[in-house]
Design an enzyme around this catalytic site. Structure first.
Site, PDB file in Angstrom:
ATOM      1  N   THR A 292       0.840  -1.169  -0.119  1.00 33.00           N
ATOM      2  CA  THR A 292      -0.332  -0.042  -0.076  1.00 33.00           C
ATOM      3  C   THR A 292       0.977   1.095   0.071  1.00 33.00           C
ATOM      4  O   THR A 292       0.422   2.400  -0.652  1.00 33.00           O
ATOM      5  CB  THR A 292      -0.882  -0.116   1.250  1.00 33.00           C
ATOM      6  OG1 THR A 292      -0.370  -0.359   2.289  1.00 33.00           O
ATOM      7  CG2 THR A 292      -2.111  -1.019   1.026  1.00 33.00           C
TER       8      THR A 292
ATOM      9  N   ILE B 116       8.753  -5.108   7.821  1.00 34.53           N
ATOM     10  CA  ILE B 116       8.427  -4.449   6.428  1.00 34.53           C
ATOM     11  C   ILE B 116       8.239  -2.917   6.763  1.00 34.53           C
ATOM     12  O   ILE B 116       7.130  -2.462   7.315  1.00 34.53           O
ATOM     13  CB  ILE B 116       7.344  -5.237   5.985  1.00 34.53           C
ATOM     14  CG1 ILE B 116       7.492  -6.693   5.560  1.00 34.53           C
ATOM     15  CG2 ILE B 116       7.007  -4.473   4.762  1.00 34.53           C
ATOM     16  CD1 ILE B 116       6.588  -7.595   5.069  1.00 34.53           C
TER      17      ILE B 116
ATOM     18  N   TYR C 268     -12.828  -1.796   3.938  1.00 30.91           N
ATOM     19  CA  TYR C 268     -13.966  -1.288   4.033  1.00 30.91           C
ATOM     20  C   TYR C 268     -15.428  -2.301   4.234  1.00 30.91           C
ATOM     21  O   TYR C 268     -16.263  -1.835   4.933  1.00 30.91           O
ATOM     22  CB  TYR C 268     -14.501  -0.663   2.365  1.00 30.91           C
ATOM     23  CG  TYR C 268     -15.623   0.058   2.303  1.00 30.91           C
ATOM     24  CD1 TYR C 268     -15.620   1.502   3.060  1.00 30.91           C
ATOM     25  CD2 TYR C 268     -16.828  -0.394   1.835  1.00 30.91           C
ATOM     26  CE1 TYR C 268     -16.818   2.294   2.951  1.00 30.91           C
ATOM     27  CE2 TYR C 268     -17.959   0.515   1.820  1.00 30.91           C
ATOM     28  CZ  TYR C 268     -18.126   1.812   2.230  1.00 30.91           C
ATOM     29  OH  TYR C 268     -19.133   2.538   2.420  1.00 30.91           O
TER      30      TYR C 268
ATOM     31  N   ARG D  99      -6.189   0.974   8.422  1.00 30.86           N
ATOM     32  CA  ARG D  99      -6.448   1.370   6.777  1.00 30.86           C
ATOM     33  C   ARG D  99      -7.637   0.593   6.612  1.00 30.86           C
ATOM     34  O   ARG D  99      -8.466   0.934   5.543  1.00 30.86           O
ATOM     35  CB  ARG D  99      -5.282   1.037   6.130  1.00 30.86           C
ATOM     36  CG  ARG D  99      -4.032   2.108   6.037  1.00 30.86           C
ATOM     37  CD  ARG D  99      -3.059   1.310   5.052  1.00 30.86           C
ATOM     38  NE  ARG D  99      -1.844   2.661   4.911  1.00 30.86           N
ATOM     39  CZ  ARG D  99      -1.612   3.284   4.166  1.00 30.86           C
ATOM     40  NH1 ARG D  99      -2.748   3.579   3.326  1.00 30.86           N
ATOM     41  NH2 ARG D  99      -0.843   4.269   4.258  1.00 30.86           N
TER      42      ARG D  99
END
Length: 295
Positions: free
Chosen positions: A50, A210, A113, A144
């Site tokens: 992302t 990461i 979402y 997120r």
């Protein structure tokens, strides 16, 4: 899985995607960034995360970025490919159609979402793992996605689905991280997704990070992580203390707008993003310039 674990310990860099002023992918800058992070000592790279603004890339661009990354890395370090989203059916097609022959693993962010139940998350990841030609790394980033992948669901996936090999855990919940580390199988890779929490999370047993910040600071960040993994937390803290203000500035408004501002000042790319993301406000950008002037 032991060789897999060793390949992805240390610092992985969630690569940004540089853009030209006209909005096209700047492949020359991407090549320079790949060289910057590999020569800086990062253990592996993550493409199409992302941080790479993948929601704004079409499938042709994603394929081009993956192929280009493999070409420029040229086997020097492992490459993890991000394939995540909230349409399980489409992701199953992507796992079959993307050029993944040279990938070490797939990093898959939880569905955003839709806010599925824990059973929905389990079935989503189980379906991806069964279809994937490469091991799957779960990516839990509720800030997120809007839904936390609980420790219980993570451990269930780790124990019951053979092709799920690890997790990038970015909930920021240290209690949850400790539960995963306590109960997951020994060959299940757990890495941090929070640059600012990497040091204490590795102290708890994580095997690396990461990272976003390592796009700009691959040498310092990778050295810090290696000291942590060697249990030399005094040296790790000395380095981490020099980076804490950078972490805060990078995430003050938006990722990757923050790290792109740092990289612009370092001459690594042009300060361009794709809508709905925009460059940092002048106020935060000037804070970054002032920070860098003191280094």
């Amino acid at each position: 899985m032991s060789s897999f674990l060793s390949q992805l310990q240390g610092t992985g860099v969630a690569l940004v995607t540089p853009f030209s002023a006209q909005g096209f992918i700047d492949f020359a800058a991407l090549a320079n960034i790949i060289e910057h992070v590999i020569s800086g000592g990062a253990e592996y790279v993550v493409t199409l995360g992302t941080t790479g603004e993948t929601p704004t890339l079409d499938k042709f661009e994603k394929t081009d970025v993956v192929k280009f990354t493999f070409e420029k890395v040229n086997g020097r370090v492992p490459v993890v490919v991000g394939i995540g989203g909230n349409n399980t059916k489409d992701l199953l097609k992507d796992l079959q159609n993307y050029p993944l022959e040279n990938a070490t693993a797939i990093l898959s962010a939880s569905p955003y979402y839709s806010k599925p139940s824990q059973e929905g998350l389990y079935q989503h990841y189980k379906a991806l793992a069964e279809a994937s030609p490469k091991p799957i790394l779960l990516y839990n980033v509720p800030g997120r996605t809007g839904r936390n992948l609980t420790a219980e669901t993570t451990i269930r996936l780790a124990k019951e689905v053979s092709n799920i090999a690890g997790i990038k855990e970015a909930s920021g919940d240290m209690g949850q991280c400790i539960q995963i580390l306590r109960h997951a199988p020994k060959d299940f890779l757990v890495v941090s997704g929070d640059d600012a929490l990497a040091l204490p999370q590795i102290a708890c047993g994580m095997k690396g990070v990461i990272s976003v910040a390592a796009n700009a600071y691959p040498r310092a960040f990778s050295d810090m992580v290696r000291f942590c993994l060697d249990n030399d937390f005094a040296k790790a803290k000395t380095i981490n203390d020099t980076l804490v203000d950078a972490y805060n500035l990078m995430f003050e408004e938006n990722n990757p707008a923050g790290v792109k501002a740092f990289m612009t000042e370092m001459g690594l790319l042009k300060n361009n993003l794709r809508l709905p993301l925009v460059p940092l406000s002048d106020g935060v950008y000037n804070k970054i310039k002032a920070f860098l002037a003191t280094r």
